[in-house]
Design an enzyme around this catalytic site. Structure first.
Site, short mmCIF file in Angstrom:
data_model
loop_
_atom_site.label_atom_id
_atom_site.label_comp_id
_atom_site.label_asym_id
_atom_site.label_seq_id
_atom_site.Cartn_x
_atom_site.Cartn_y
_atom_site.Cartn_z
N HIS A 156 39.27 24.31 21.14
CA HIS A 156 40.91 24.49 20.63
C HIS A 156 40.62 25.61 19.38
O HIS A 156 39.40 25.48 19.04
CB HIS A 156 41.61 23.22 20.02
CG HIS A 156 40.94 22.50 18.94
ND1 HIS A 156 39.60 21.74 19.19
CD2 HIS A 156 41.20 22.69 17.54
CE1 HIS A 156 39.40 21.26 17.72
NE2 HIS A 156 40.19 21.74 16.94
N HIS A 198 34.86 23.08 17.68
CA HIS A 198 35.78 23.79 17.97
C HIS A 198 35.83 24.67 18.95
O HIS A 198 36.26 25.78 19.14
CB HIS A 198 36.21 24.68 16.46
CG HIS A 198 36.78 23.75 15.54
ND1 HIS A 198 36.11 22.96 14.88
CD2 HIS A 198 38.14 23.65 15.22
CE1 HIS A 198 37.00 22.46 13.88
NE2 HIS A 198 38.13 22.51 14.12
N HIS A 212 41.55 25.72 15.49
CA HIS A 212 42.35 25.08 14.31
C HIS A 212 43.03 26.18 13.55
O HIS A 212 42.07 27.26 12.95
CB HIS A 212 41.47 24.37 13.61
CG HIS A 212 41.86 24.02 12.34
ND1 HIS A 212 42.48 22.57 12.12
CD2 HIS A 212 42.10 24.63 11.04
CE1 HIS A 212 42.84 22.67 10.54
NE2 HIS A 212 42.74 23.68 10.21
N ARG A 230 48.57 14.46 10.93
CA ARG A 230 48.05 13.34 11.44
C ARG A 230 48.19 12.30 9.93
O ARG A 230 47.67 13.03 8.95
CB ARG A 230 46.40 13.46 11.61
CG ARG A 230 46.23 14.44 12.80
CD ARG A 230 44.78 14.42 13.29
NE ARG A 230 43.94 15.11 12.51
CZ ARG A 230 42.95 16.29 12.86
NH1 ARG A 230 43.24 16.59 13.89
NH2 ARG A 230 42.03 16.77 12.26
N HIS A 251 45.41 18.81 8.27
CA HIS A 251 46.33 18.08 9.02
C HIS A 251 46.93 17.04 8.35
O HIS A 251 48.15 16.61 8.69
CB HIS A 251 45.64 17.72 10.14
CG HIS A 251 45.13 18.54 11.32
ND1 HIS A 251 45.73 19.09 12.28
CD2 HIS A 251 43.92 19.11 11.58
CE1 HIS A 251 45.08 19.87 13.07
NE2 HIS A 251 44.14 20.10 12.60
ZN LIG Z 1 42.55 20.96 13.36
#
Ligand SMILES: [Zn+2]
Length: 261
Positions: free
Chosen positions: A230, A227, A232, A173, A189
């Site tokens: 997902h 979280h 991480h 990102r 990220h």
């Molecule tokens: Zn993440």
């Protein structure tokens, strides 16, 4: 064609020689063309060089529980152990020596653009839909190279979970995208050093637990704020450009995953 002809002639020549010469030919890495990288010698403990570095990138996901493989170009005990785990995972003879069998398996797993078979640049660079590798704290080239390292660990994680598809919902990102999604100010990220992962076939806790064995020093999953949809994973211990210490940080309380466990 010409190369093949020459090679066949060499093999025929070798077959006409006594045992020692034949063994030399058989032990040499296969001359397997690969669009990304081709190894030219066997690698084992004590060897060093860029070919070792290239190998380390590809076996770093086999670091073992809580471990990492330093990408330093020196083939030491941790690299040997990772090569052994890689060999075991793919049904090869597990001797910690990277030779023809190991290289051929890596060529099979590797796309011509250097990404592993089941992950792509497109999947990791989507950001907030903009694509590309610029806009982070590192150069675009370094960010992309970091993303390749992330992908090889994901490939190992995928194998460790029984070779079922993993989806990456967020990879690199840029700064704007990171702000837009409410990412941490010095998020991994931003460096191409992290992936948010889901799977239609495996629970988030299965992913979080398995990630501990595949070189990820950052793991956040179910039970950690934000979280629960997902997992991480990142390689924060290896990131010398961020502002945080190079320490492991695991937190998926609902899965029994915490730093050191
Ligand atoms: Zn993440």
């Amino acid at each position: 064609m010409r190369r093949n002809t020459v090679k066949r002639a060499l093999v025929a020549f070798a077959l006409a020689l006594p045992g020692a010469a034949i063994a030399t030919v058989v032990a040499a890495p296969a001359a397997h063309a690969d669009g990304c990288y081709t190894w030219k010698r066997n690698l084992y403990q004590g060897r060093s060089g860029d070919d070792v570095r290239q190998l380390q990138i590809r076996v770093a996901g086999w670091a073992g529980r809580g471990g990492i493989v330093r990408i330093d170009g020196d083939f030491g005990p941790e690299t040997a152990a990772a090569v052994k785990r890689f060999q075991t995972a793919y049904g090869l003879r597990s001797d910690g020596v990277a030779g023809p069998q190991t290289f051929n398996k890596l060529y099979q797993l590797q796309d011509n653009d250097c990404t592993p078979a089941h992950f792509s640049y497109r999947e990791l660079d989507d950001g907030c839909g903009r694509g590309g590798w610029s806009g982070g704290p590192q150069s675009a080239t370094d960010t992309k190279a970091t993303a390749v390292r992330t992908m090889w660990k994901l490939e190992a994680l995928r194998r460790g979970l029984g070779d079922r598809p993993l989806n990456v919902t967020s990879g690199f990102r840029d700064s704007n995208c990171n702000k837009q999604v409410g990412g941490a100010s010095d998020s991994q990220h931003l460096y191409g050093n992290a992936a948010d992962v889901t799977s239609p076939h495996r629970s988030l806790c299965e992913i979080a637990r398995a990630s501990r064995d595949h070189g990820f020093s950052g793991i956040y999953g179910p039970g950690y704020p934000d979280h629960d949809n997902h997992v991480h994973v990142d390689s924060r211990r290896e990131n010398n450009r961020d502002k945080s210490a190079n320490r492991t940080s695991w937190a998926a309380p609902d899965c029994g995953v915490s730093t050191g466990r």
